[in-house]
Motif scaffolding. Structure first.
Motif: not given
Ligand code: ADP
Ligand code: ZN
Length: 288
Positions: A172-194
Motif C-alpha cells: 500500500h506504500n503509505d499505510c500506517l506501517e508504510g509511514l510509521a514503522a521503524g524502516p519508514a523512520i530510517e528511510q525518511r531520515y537516513n538514520k535509525k530511530g534509536q
C-alpha cells in the motif's frame, strides 16, 4: 506446571519455559533463518523439558482458522522461505501436547491481560511499532480473529501535509506501517530511530500518525487499555505526544474515566520486553 513459549519474529525466534503465573524460567533465542535451519533448534530446546503445552505467538499473516486445511501455517509473508510454512504441524510432529497458536500481537494482548499492565481487563489493545506495525485485540475476553485476524498496521491514515515520504509498504506504500514503522523512520531520515532520540520533529510526526491509528481503534473497539510495544515505543517523548494528540483528536466526544487518566490508558507493556514471550505462555495456558 511448565509451559513452552515461542515468540516467532521476522528477525529472531525467542523460546522460553515458564509457569502458569507467567514467570519465565529459562530462555534462548535464535536468528530467524530458513525453517530448515531455525526449527530444529526450537525443537531441540523443548525436548525433555516436561512441558504441558506450547504457545506460539507468530509473525504473520498466519492461518488461525481451526476449520481451515492450512490452520497453523504462515501464509503470505514477504519472508519467502517461510511462505506457506506449516509451523504448527512441524511442532506437532515432535510434541503431542496442546498448542496455542496466534499472532504475536494477539498473544501479547492476552499476556498483558493475564500478567501485565491490563491485568483483569477484558478489552485490551496491544500495538507493536517495530520493523512492522501490528495490533492484537482482546474484546469481551476473546482474541479477535474474524475471517483471518485483524491487520491493524495497514490502515489508512491522513498524511501530514509536509511529509512527502513515499512509504515503505510493498502492498500500500503509505499505510500506517508504510509511514510509521521503524524502516519508514530510517528511510525518511537516513538514520535509525534509536539514533534520532533528540530530534523532536521526528517524534512529532510519528505521534501524528500513531495517534490517528489509536483514535480509530478506540472508536471501533473501545479498549479499556492500549499498550504500545516494539522498539519505537521506547521513545518517551513520542508516547507523550501520542497521548496529547489522541486527547485533542477525540475532542471530548468520548467521556470515560480511562480517557480522563490518559497517562494510565496509553502505556508501554507491563511485561516490558517480555510481552511477546509471556504472551506465548498465556497462549499455552489457554490451550491447556
Ligand atoms: P522487531 O519488530 O523486529 O521484533 P523491534 O521492535 O526492536 O524488533 O523493532 C525494530 C525497529 O525499531 C527498527 O526499525 C529500529 O530502528 C527501531 N527501534 C529500535 N529501538 C528503538 C528506539 N529506542 N527508538 C526508536 N526506534 C527504535
Ligand atoms: Zn500496508
Amino acid at each position: 506446571m511448565l509451559f513452552g513459549a515461542i515468540e516467532a519474529g521476522g528477525t529472531k525466534f525467542v523460546c522460553g519455559i515458564g509457569d502458569e503465573t507467567g514467570t519465565i524460567i529459562e530462555r534462548v533465542q535464535f536468528e530467524t533463518k530458513s525453517p530448515d535451519e531455525t526449527m530444529p533448534k526450537v525443537i531441540d530446546f523443548f525436548k525433555d523439558k516436561n512441558i504441558a503445552a506450547i504457545g506460539l505467538g507468530c509473525f504473520g499473516p498466519i492461518d488461525v482458522n481451526k476449520e481451515s486445511e492450512t490452520y497453523g501455517s504462515i501464509t503470505s509473508t514477504p519472508k519467502l522461505k517461510w511462505q506457506n510454512y506449516p509451523i504448527l504441524d512441524e511442532l506437532r510432529k515432535h510434541f503431542n501436547i496442546p498448542m496455542g497458536f496466534d499472532t504475536d500481537v494477539n498473544g501479547a494482548a492476552l499476556g498483558e491481560s493475564m500478567y501485565g499492565a491490563a491485568a483483569g481487563l477484558d478489552n485490551v489493545l496491544y500495538i507493536t511499532i517495530g520493523t512492522g506495525i501490528g495490533a492484537g485485540a482482546l474484546v469481551e475476553g476473546k482474541l479477535v480473529h474474524g475471517m483471518l485476524h485483524p491487520e491493524m498496521g495497514h490502515i489508512n491514515v491522513r498524511r501530514h501535509p509536509e511529509d512527502s515520504f513515499k512509504g515503505t509498504c510493498p502492498f500500500h506504500n503509505d499505510c500506517l506501517e508504510g509511514l510509521a514503522a521503524g524502516p519508514a523512520i530510517e528511510q525518511r531520515y537516513n538514520k535509525k530511530g534509536q539514533e534520532l532520540t533528540d530530534s523532536k520533529e521526528v517524534w512529532d510526526l510519528e505521534a501524528y500518525y500513531i495517534a490517528q491509528a489509536l483514535v480509530n481503534y478506540i472508536l471501533i473497539l473501545s479498549p479499556q487499555k492500549i499498550i504500545i510495544g516494539g522498539g519505537v515505543s521506547k521513545q518517551a517523548y513520542m508516547m507523550e505526544q501520542v497521548r496529547k494528540n489522541v486527547t485533542e483528536m477525540l475532542n471530548g466526544y468520548i467521556k470515560t474515566t480511562e480517557l480522563k487518566t490518559i497517562n494510565e490508558y496509553i502505556i508501554n507493556p507491563g511485561l516490558k520486553d517480555d510481552a511477546g514471550l509471556c504472551g506465548a505462555i498465556a497462549l499455552a495456558v489457554k490451550a491447556l
